[in-house]
Write an enzyme that holds these catalytic residues in place. Structure first.
Site, PDB file in Angstrom:
ATOM      1  CG  HIS A 110     -12.513   0.478   8.729  1.00 18.52           C
ATOM      2  ND1 HIS A 110     -12.689   0.709  10.080  1.00 18.52           N
ATOM      3  CD2 HIS A 110     -11.884   1.579   8.235  1.00 18.52           C
ATOM      4  CE1 HIS A 110     -12.167   1.894  10.386  1.00 18.52           C
ATOM      5  NE2 HIS A 110     -11.686   2.439   9.290  1.00 18.52           N
TER       6      HIS A 110
ATOM      7  NE  ARG B 258      14.821   3.022  -7.737  1.00 16.03           N
ATOM      8  CZ  ARG B 258      15.618   3.432  -8.715  1.00 16.03           C
ATOM      9  NH1 ARG B 258      16.451   4.448  -8.496  1.00 16.03           N
ATOM     10  NH2 ARG B 258      15.615   2.842  -9.889  1.00 16.03           N
TER      11      ARG B 258
ATOM     12  CE  LYS C  19      -3.260  -0.505   7.170  1.00 14.23           C
ATOM     13  NZ  LYS C  19      -4.598  -1.100   7.409  1.00 14.23           N
TER      14      LYS C  19
ATOM     15  NE  ARG D 274      -1.694  -0.336  10.602  1.00 13.04           N
ATOM     16  CZ  ARG D 274      -0.889   0.618  10.172  1.00 13.04           C
ATOM     17  NH1 ARG D 274       0.427   0.439  10.235  1.00 13.04           N
ATOM     18  NH2 ARG D 274      -1.359   1.753   9.695  1.00 13.04           N
TER      19      ARG D 274
ATOM     20  CD  GLU E 184      -3.768  -4.398   8.242  1.00 17.88           C
ATOM     21  OE1 GLU E 184      -4.021  -5.170   7.299  1.00 17.88           O
ATOM     22  OE2 GLU E 184      -4.483  -3.436   8.545  1.00 17.88           O
TER      23      GLU E 184
ATOM     24  CG  HIS F 256     -13.983   0.077   3.444  1.00 19.44           C
ATOM     25  ND1 HIS F 256     -12.769  -0.544   3.639  1.00 19.44           N
ATOM     26  CD2 HIS F 256     -13.801   1.359   3.865  1.00 19.44           C
ATOM     27  CE1 HIS F 256     -11.901   0.310   4.142  1.00 19.44           C
ATOM     28  NE2 HIS F 256     -12.511   1.472   4.288  1.00 19.44           N
TER      29      HIS F 256
ATOM     30  CG  ASN G  85      -8.724  -2.755   9.127  1.00 19.80           C
ATOM     31  OD1 ASN G  85      -8.476  -1.600   8.822  1.00 19.80           O
ATOM     32  ND2 ASN G  85      -7.903  -3.759   8.861  1.00 19.80           N
TER      33      ASN G  85
ATOM     34  CD  GLU H 265     -11.831   5.729  11.888  1.00 21.44           C
ATOM     35  OE1 GLU H 265     -11.349   4.907  12.695  1.00 21.44           O
ATOM     36  OE2 GLU H 265     -12.052   5.464  10.697  1.00 21.44           O
TER      37      GLU H 265
ATOM     38  CE  LYS I 125      -3.597   4.085  12.564  1.00 20.39           C
ATOM     39  NZ  LYS I 125      -4.341   4.669  11.428  1.00 20.39           N
TER      40      LYS I 125
ATOM     41  CG  HIS J 181     -13.798   6.647   5.943  1.00 22.08           C
ATOM     42  ND1 HIS J 181     -13.823   5.359   5.457  1.00 22.08           N
ATOM     43  CD2 HIS J 181     -12.968   6.617   7.022  1.00 22.08           C
ATOM     44  CE1 HIS J 181     -13.035   4.592   6.189  1.00 22.08           C
ATOM     45  NE2 HIS J 181     -12.502   5.327   7.147  1.00 22.08           N
TER      46      HIS J 181
END
Length: 366
Positions: A249, A121, A143, A242, A237, A253, A246, A185, A227, A267
């Site tokens: 992206h 946990r 993330k 936030r 988000e 993607h 992206n 980036e 960031k 990427h």
């Protein structure tokens, strides 16, 4: 050493940036380990070039440690690898007083962060990113995820590290292509809301990619600061702030999915082409001046990054690419918000995009 805080109340942490910092990693890890152990998780490529320095530092600090070396590549972000890693750590009787160290690029960072979130946990973990992309983006903000058959990063959690240790010198062993991919980036932060930084990148991109130490430190620090500020304002988000991270992206993607998440298009390269497409589509909708869209393409082309579908080696139809977008995590009630721009440094979230228009735009781009 440059210290940049990520302000998240009781879960705040620091990003430490210093050339040569890996050699003193034991000093930085010591306060977080106390009487526990360190479990280093890395990949085969990093193990050959960078792991020995971390190992020596921990030995000098008399910090007990074990190592898990995984295959390199995007396929490592899978259910199978997650299961193997978690079961292996449990067999070694990992305790919550121990600490996981993600030594690697974005793949290792995402996998280890997610594993840390679910083992007993929640265990502590530290990010030591070894690629430019990971240093300026994926290692910061919490993330974590693995990929599924349905798409990329669809299974994961928000899980903040104890701290992030960034040593620009580890980039000396990074292949040129991977360095360029990470630089996409860096450019992104200027395009979101820092036009002065984008201008600096236009003038200094060659220095960054030439591994000039001062240029690298400046590029990393500016990116991480941007960031950290955005993450502190909207960690999960919820407000939409936030989501600005992206940029490129949604298109990117889709390009990655079309190329099978393979080495054909890594990427950062997909994000580069995605940002150019986002600015091109913004121009089509009348938001962005043609001159600004042109500057974005020129900045990407100047450093050898993809700047359109052709340079990204993507031949899919617009309908096929939009089909990939339908799996995007941001889909709500059948609608997909896009990151568009009124110009360089003026990115905004557009919730009213007609996907049929995106199909037409992409077909025209072909």
């Amino acid at each position: 050493m440059t210290r940049i805080p990520v302000e998240l109340a009781e879960r705040s942490y620091e990003i430490l940036i210093e050339p040569g910092a890996l050699a003193s990693a034991g000093d930085h890890l010591g306060p977080f380990v106390k009487n526990g152990r360190v479990f280093i998780v890395t990949d085969e490529n990093v193990a050959n070039h960078i792991l020995p320095t971390l190992r020596a530092s921990l030995d000098t600090g008399r910090i007990a440690h074990k190592e898990h070396i995984l295959p390199a590549g995007e396929s490592t972000k899978s259910w199978k690898m997650l299961e193997d890693l978690v079961e292996s750590l449990l067999e070694e009787q990992i305790e919550r007083s121990d600490i996981l160290v993600a030594l690697g690029g974005g793949v290792i960072g995402d996998l280890v962060g997610f594993a840390a979130a679910i083992i007993k946990r929640g265990c502590k973990f530290v990010q030591i990113p070894t690629s430019l992309l990971a240093q300026v983006d994926s290692s910061v903000g919490g993330k974590t995820a693995i990929n599924s058959k349905a798409g990329k990063n669809l299974v994961g959690s928000f899980n903040q590290p104890e701290f992030v240790l960034i040593d620009p010198e580890v980039l000396n062993s990074l292949p040129d292509r991977e360095l360029r991919a990470g630089y996409a980036e860096v450019l992104k932060y200027g395009l979101i809301d820092k036009p002065d930084f984008f201008e600096w990148c236009e003038q200094n991109g060659a220095r960054v990619l030439g591994r000039d130490s001062n240029a690298l430190v400046h590029a990393i620090a500016e990116s991480v600061s941007a960031k950290a500020r955005i993450v502190a304002a909207d960690e999960r988000e919820l407000s939409g702030t936030r989501a600005l991270l992206n940029l490129g992206h949604t298109f990117g993607h889709a390009l990655e999915a079309d190329t099978g998440y393979s080495a054909r298009l890594v990427h950062g390269e997909a994000v580069a082409a995605g940002m150019a497409l986002a600015f091109g589509y913004s121009q089509r909708r009348g938001h962005c001046p043609a001159a600004d869209a042109g500057r974005v393409k020129a900045a990407l082309q100047a450093v050898g990054l993809p700047f359109d579908l052709t340079s990204a080696s993507v031949e899919a139809t617009g309908q096929a690419l939009v089909g990939h977008m339908m799996h995007d995590k941001k889909m709500q009630s059948g609608r997909l918000p896009f990151l568009l721009a009124n110009g360089i440094g003026q990115t905004f979230l557009a919730p009213d995009v007609d996907l049929k228009d995106v199909v037409d735009f992409l077909d025209n781009c072909r």
